[in-house]
Design a protein around this motif. Structure first.
Motif, short mmCIF file in Angstrom:
data_model
loop_
_atom_site.label_atom_id
_atom_site.label_comp_id
_atom_site.label_asym_id
_atom_site.label_seq_id
_atom_site.Cartn_x
_atom_site.Cartn_y
_atom_site.Cartn_z
N TYR A 175 0.58 -1.22 -0.21
CA TYR A 175 0.34 0.45 0.06
C TYR A 175 1.01 1.34 -0.11
CZ TYR A 175 -3.98 -3.41 1.54
OH TYR A 175 -4.37 -4.45 1.52
N GLY A 176 1.74 0.77 0.15
CA GLY A 176 2.99 2.08 -0.61
C GLY A 176 2.76 3.74 -1.31
N PRO A 177 2.34 2.88 -2.01
CA PRO A 177 1.69 4.43 -2.94
C PRO A 177 0.97 4.80 -2.90
CG PRO A 177 2.62 1.55 -3.87
CD PRO A 177 2.42 2.10 -2.93
N LEU A 178 0.03 4.51 -1.75
CA LEU A 178 -1.27 5.43 -1.29
C LEU A 178 -1.41 6.08 -0.35
CD1 LEU A 178 -3.26 2.47 -1.25
CD2 LEU A 178 -3.79 3.69 -3.37
N LEU A 179 0.45 5.83 0.16
CA LEU A 179 0.50 7.12 1.22
C LEU A 179 1.08 8.12 0.69
CD1 LEU A 179 2.64 4.61 3.62
CD2 LEU A 179 0.08 5.46 4.13
N THR A 180 1.44 9.13 1.18
CA THR A 180 2.37 10.72 0.67
C THR A 180 3.08 10.48 1.07
OG1 THR A 180 2.51 11.21 2.62
CG2 THR A 180 0.59 11.82 2.39
N GLU A 181 4.43 11.54 0.23
CA GLU A 181 5.85 10.66 -0.17
C GLU A 181 6.55 10.63 0.40
OE1 GLU A 181 6.93 10.42 -3.04
OE2 GLU A 181 9.57 10.70 -2.18
N LYS A 182 6.17 12.26 1.95
CA LYS A 182 6.56 11.99 3.04
C LYS A 182 6.17 10.62 3.93
CE LYS A 182 8.79 16.13 5.38
NZ LYS A 182 8.03 17.12 5.87
N GLN A 183 5.52 10.62 3.98
CA GLN A 183 5.09 9.60 5.17
C GLN A 183 5.72 8.04 4.20
OE1 GLN A 183 0.05 9.27 4.70
NE2 GLN A 183 0.65 9.68 6.81
#
Lengths: 109, 109
Positions: free
Chosen positions: A15-23
């Motif tokens: 699910y990384g691609p659904l986080l914000t870039e910074k998160q």
């Protein structure tokens, strides 16, 4: 939050691609690169507490996505079946071949 | 937006839990139950134009999730391999068995 590193790493992969870039960067630094909260804070120009809060929120988001989509659980179930099929094929007997076909047929994606 | 009903239905199956309750209902009424925009508007107590806008936004969200997670594309690739393995096993020859094992080994989830 900080326990279960393997699970968090897998959720991050999914699910990384659904986080914000910074998160996502924050999570990668903590779980993949093994940086400390202070080091992550320095990298992102935020406080140690800020890094902790960001990790906690990102972590919560990942668990929330898993709760909705169940990809981890579904992939584990499919993986188990595929592993079992591979074992059955290695035995190369007619009856295991039938069972292997049946298992493949049951796989849902 | 309204074309490619099959693709939208599959995206809805995959990412529906990430939409709002109202968006999901709207999409299900349109793509699964085949209701008209006017009928959907009535059900949701919004105008026909409102139903259209909601469908468009929900549809955009689904495509956006697919662009980030690529689940549809990944599942199709895995499905193709599993189908090929099933065909190979049906032939029940030693050399096809080896190829079947190799394909299973290549499956990534």
């Amino acid at each position: 939050m900080l326990e279960d590193v393997v699970r968090k790493g897998r959720l991050l992969d999914l699910y990384g691609p659904l986080l914000t870039e910074k998160q996502r960067r924050c999570m990668e630094m903590y779980f993949d690169m093994d940086l400390s909260l202070s080091e992550i804070g320095e990298e992102l120009h935020i406080s140690r507490q800020g890094a902790y809060d960001m990790l906690k929120r990102a972590s919560h988001s990942l668990e929330n996505y898993e709760q909705r989509l169940h990809l981890l659980a579904r992939y584990d179930a499919v993986r188990d079946k595929i592993d079992e099929v591979e074992r059955l094929l290695d035995r190369e007997e007619p009856q295991t071949l039938e069972r292997a076909k049946q298992l493949l047929h049951e796989i849902e994606l």
